[in-house]
Design a protein around this motif. Structure first.
Motif: not given
Length: 425
Positions: A59-62, A67-71
């Motif tokens: 999430x921090x590196x999205x 990608x946020x949803x993946x984290x």
């Protein structure tokens, strides 16, 4: 995130970011019960820590919303194991007289985590906030190596020597736990060690299972999770100017009233706290609905302290019982053999309902207005308060074996009779 020029979020994105952690939790709950029965309650939490850490770092590196949803999905899946293992461990470890307050410890530290995220979000960028939220995971991973596995799990696996060692560590070297151990062994022998999902619908388990599902429903339809997840957006829509500090103040309220709940649960009891909690949040949500009705429909502006006070009161009511008590009761009501499986099934239902409510909320508000949302939550909370009085038994001060005996005995002829059976000696 909405203020970050590199991240473009639609209404659907906001709904999914809020709810996808529960989607992951639903998926994880399918395996959580079996895993914690296989490797242990404590070990389950230790194993999931690296997955939680990985989720936060993603999430921090999205670079974008997917990608946020993946984290968030990874964090949600790991959280299912945490929700399942932590309450069970905290209910199996303490003596009966302390089980209520110690059993609520996961909820207390959940509240600390929410407040940490609020404060990090108020003073740092959202990416820095994600790194800050990695710190508790590292601390959890380290500290759990210092405590023993649940004595009930050892006994369930036939490891009597390890069970005694765990009890000796937990109770102290001079404590005589022979009677407690004998009672534990007798109950496991009577119910067996084989875990089957159909056990949930047998007479001795059906009633506690239905009660745990009702408690999960109560928790979700109270609207407390909406107030906590969408706190900032609700404050903005209510016209509160310094919404960041208002969000931090809700965190303080959560800590204070979770501690009040923790201190009162073994004195007042579970059921009175649940009834008080649902009444407070029900009335507060109804008042908040009137505020939005007057403001958005009739154009009558009330002072900004009205919605602020109402929201803080609703969150206080939620933390007084609705937030923590469903998890505590779900870990108390079942026999040792089925406890993990029952918690897993309850989490599956709880998080599924949570996904539905978090997904529907933004669109329901857009279509019918915020006043309709909070009128709905208020009426459902008050209705659940009424139902709680009749179907939820009191478990204060009772051993897990005594609670099981209550449900395994022939059904009492009246509600009062059943209540006395659990309350009395």
């Amino acid at each position: 995130m909405k203020e970050d020029p590199d991240i473009v979020l639609t209404t659907a994105d906001i709904a999914w970011i809020a709810s996808i952690i529960s989607v992951g939790c639903v998926l994880g709950s399918i395996l959580a019960g079996r895993v914690m029965d296989l490797i242990g309650r404590r070990t389950t939490v230790i194993v999931l820590a690296p997955f939680l850490l990985t989720g936060w770092l993603i999430i921090a590196l999205a670079p974008n919303a997917p990608v946020i949803l993946l984290g968030r999905m990874i964090c949600g899946t790991a959280t299912a194991f945490l929700y399942c293992a932590s309450p069970v461990y905290c209910s199996e470890v303490p003596e009966a007289r302390l089980r209520g307050s110690l059993g609520l410890m996961p909820s207390l530290f959940l509240t600390f985590g929410v407040v940490l995220s609020y404060m990090a979000g108020a003073f740092f960028s959202w990416r820095i906030s994600c790194y800050i939220c990695c710190i508790p995971i590292i601390l959890m991973f380290i500290v759990l190596w210092l405590v023993p596995e649940s004595p009930y799990w050892y006994l369930l696996k036939g490891k009597t020597r390890e069970c005694k060692e765990s009890l000796r560590w937990l109770r102290g070297p001079r404590y005589d736990f022979s009677a407690e151990l004998e009672e534990m062994e007798a109950k496991i022998t009577s119910v067996g060690r084989k875990v089957e999902y159909r056990e949930l619908w047998r007479p001795r388990t059906r009633r506690p299972f239905l009660i745990s599902l009702f408690m999960a429903t109560l928790q979700q339809v109270s609207g407390g999770n909406i107030l906590i997840v969408f706190t900032g957006l609700i404050f903005i829509s209510a016209g509160i100017e310094n919404h960041r500090m208002a969000v931090v103040s809700t965190g303080v309220v959560q800590i204070v009233f979770t501690i009040v709940c923790l201190m009162a649960v073994d004195r007042v009891g579970r059921r009175p706290l649940i009834i008080a909690s649902t009444c407070i949040i029900g009335l507060s949500n109804t008042l908040l609905g009137f505020y939005y009705l007057m403001s958005n429909v009739y154009g009558i502006q009330w002072p900004s302290w009205v919605p602020l006070t109402t929201i803080l009161t609703a969150i206080a009511g939620f933390c007084l019982g609705c937030r923590a008590m469903p998890w505590l009761l779900s870990s108390e009501l079942f026999n040792t053999t089925i406890r993990s499986t029952a918690n897993s099934a309850n989490i599956f239902y709880n998080r599924t309902l949570n996904v539905i409510i978090l997904q529907v909320y933004p669109f329901y508000e857009e279509a019918f207005g915020a006043h309709a949302v909070f009128f709905t939550f208020g009426s459902l909370s008050l209705f659940c308060s009424f139902i709680t009085y009749f179907i939820v038994p009191e478990t204060k001060g009772k051993t897990l074996e005594e609670i099981q005996e209550y449900f395994e005995s022939p059904r009492p002829g009246s509600r009062n009779q059943g209540y006395e059976r659990v309350e009395g000696n």
